[in-house]
Design a protein around this motif. Structure first.
Motif, short mmCIF file in Angstrom:
data_model
loop_
_atom_site.label_atom_id
_atom_site.label_comp_id
_atom_site.label_asym_id
_atom_site.label_seq_id
_atom_site.Cartn_x
_atom_site.Cartn_y
_atom_site.Cartn_z
N GLY A 9 0.82 -1.20 0.00
CA GLY A 9 0.00 0.00 0.00
C GLY A 9 0.85 1.24 0.00
N LEU A 10 0.18 2.36 0.24
CA LEU A 10 0.84 3.66 0.29
C LEU A 10 1.07 4.05 1.75
CD1 LEU A 10 1.78 6.29 -1.12
CD2 LEU A 10 -0.61 7.07 -0.97
N VAL A 11 2.30 4.44 2.07
CA VAL A 11 2.63 4.80 3.44
C VAL A 11 3.60 5.98 3.42
CG1 VAL A 11 4.55 3.16 3.56
CG2 VAL A 11 3.41 3.87 5.67
N GLN A 12 3.56 6.79 4.44
CA GLN A 12 4.46 7.93 4.51
C GLN A 12 5.83 7.51 5.04
OE1 GLN A 12 2.33 10.90 6.83
NE2 GLN A 12 1.51 11.80 4.95
N VAL A 13 6.80 8.33 4.76
CA VAL A 13 8.14 8.09 5.28
C VAL A 13 8.09 7.91 6.80
CG1 VAL A 13 10.40 9.14 5.66
CG2 VAL A 13 9.34 9.27 3.42
N GLY A 14 8.78 6.90 7.28
CA GLY A 14 8.80 6.60 8.70
C GLY A 14 7.69 5.68 9.16
N GLY A 15 6.77 5.38 8.27
CA GLY A 15 5.65 4.52 8.61
C GLY A 15 6.01 3.05 8.55
N LEU A 118 2.57 -4.14 -4.22
CA LEU A 118 3.26 -2.85 -4.38
C LEU A 118 3.30 -2.09 -3.07
CD1 LEU A 118 4.51 -0.65 -6.17
CD2 LEU A 118 2.17 0.13 -6.67
N VAL A 119 4.48 -1.63 -2.73
CA VAL A 119 4.70 -0.76 -1.58
C VAL A 119 5.20 0.59 -2.09
CG1 VAL A 119 6.08 -0.37 0.50
CG2 VAL A 119 5.19 -2.66 -0.01
N THR A 120 4.50 1.64 -1.73
CA THR A 120 4.89 2.99 -2.13
C THR A 120 5.10 3.83 -0.88
OG1 THR A 120 3.59 2.80 -4.16
CG2 THR A 120 4.31 5.01 -3.49
N VAL A 121 6.29 4.38 -0.73
CA VAL A 121 6.61 5.21 0.43
C VAL A 121 6.72 6.65 -0.05
CG1 VAL A 121 8.18 5.60 2.35
CG2 VAL A 121 7.89 3.29 1.43
N SER A 122 5.83 7.49 0.46
CA SER A 122 5.79 8.88 0.01
C SER A 122 6.51 9.79 1.00
CB SER A 122 4.35 9.34 -0.15
OG SER A 122 3.69 9.33 1.10
N SER A 123 7.18 10.80 0.47
CA SER A 123 7.93 11.73 1.32
C SER A 123 7.15 13.01 1.54
CB SER A 123 9.28 12.06 0.68
OG SER A 123 9.09 12.56 -0.61
#
Length: 123
Positions: A9-15, A118-123
């Motif tokens: 999934g979609l996760v924020q930086v540090g998550g 899919l892993v998406t890490v957003s900044s």
């Protein structure tokens, strides 16, 4: 053995995220299991592995201390707990399996592969 990965999934930086890979059609306790990832425009790379007995685990240097691989024999599932996620962790994550009897290195090659998640890490 058939492998089905989930949990991306979609996760924020540090998550954090926990990926799961359910195995069917084989004797789960006889397989060594691994996680790999393929980032956009890059080659597939090893992430982590665990032996059939679960007594040994292996990680690529960049995820040591942040990722944990584990397995649940009752659920025939291998997990990848990912903490302190970084943008460089963005990728399709795939699980893989080998009969432990083949005694292959933890980084592979692997005979059986699941589809990716899919892993998406957003900044």
């Amino acid at each position: 053995v058939q492998l089905q990965a989930s949990g991306g999934g979609l996760v924020q930086v540090g998550g954090s995220l926990r990926l799961s890979c359910a195995a069917t059609g084989g004797t789960f306790s006889r397989y060594a299991l691994g996680w790999f990832r393929r980032a956009p425009g890059k080659e597939r790379e090893f992430v982590a592995a665990i032996t059939s007995s679960g007594d040994s685990t292996y990680y690529r240097d960049s995820v040591k201390g942040r990722f944990t691989i584990s397995r649940d024999y009752a659920e025939s599932t291998v997990y990848l707990q990912m903490n302190s996620l970084k943008p460089d962790d963005t990728a399709v994550y795939l699980c893989a399996a080998n009969p432990q009897s083949l005694a292959r290195p933890p980084m592979g090659p692997y005979d059986y592969w699941g589809q990716g998640t899919l892993v998406t890490v957003s900044s």
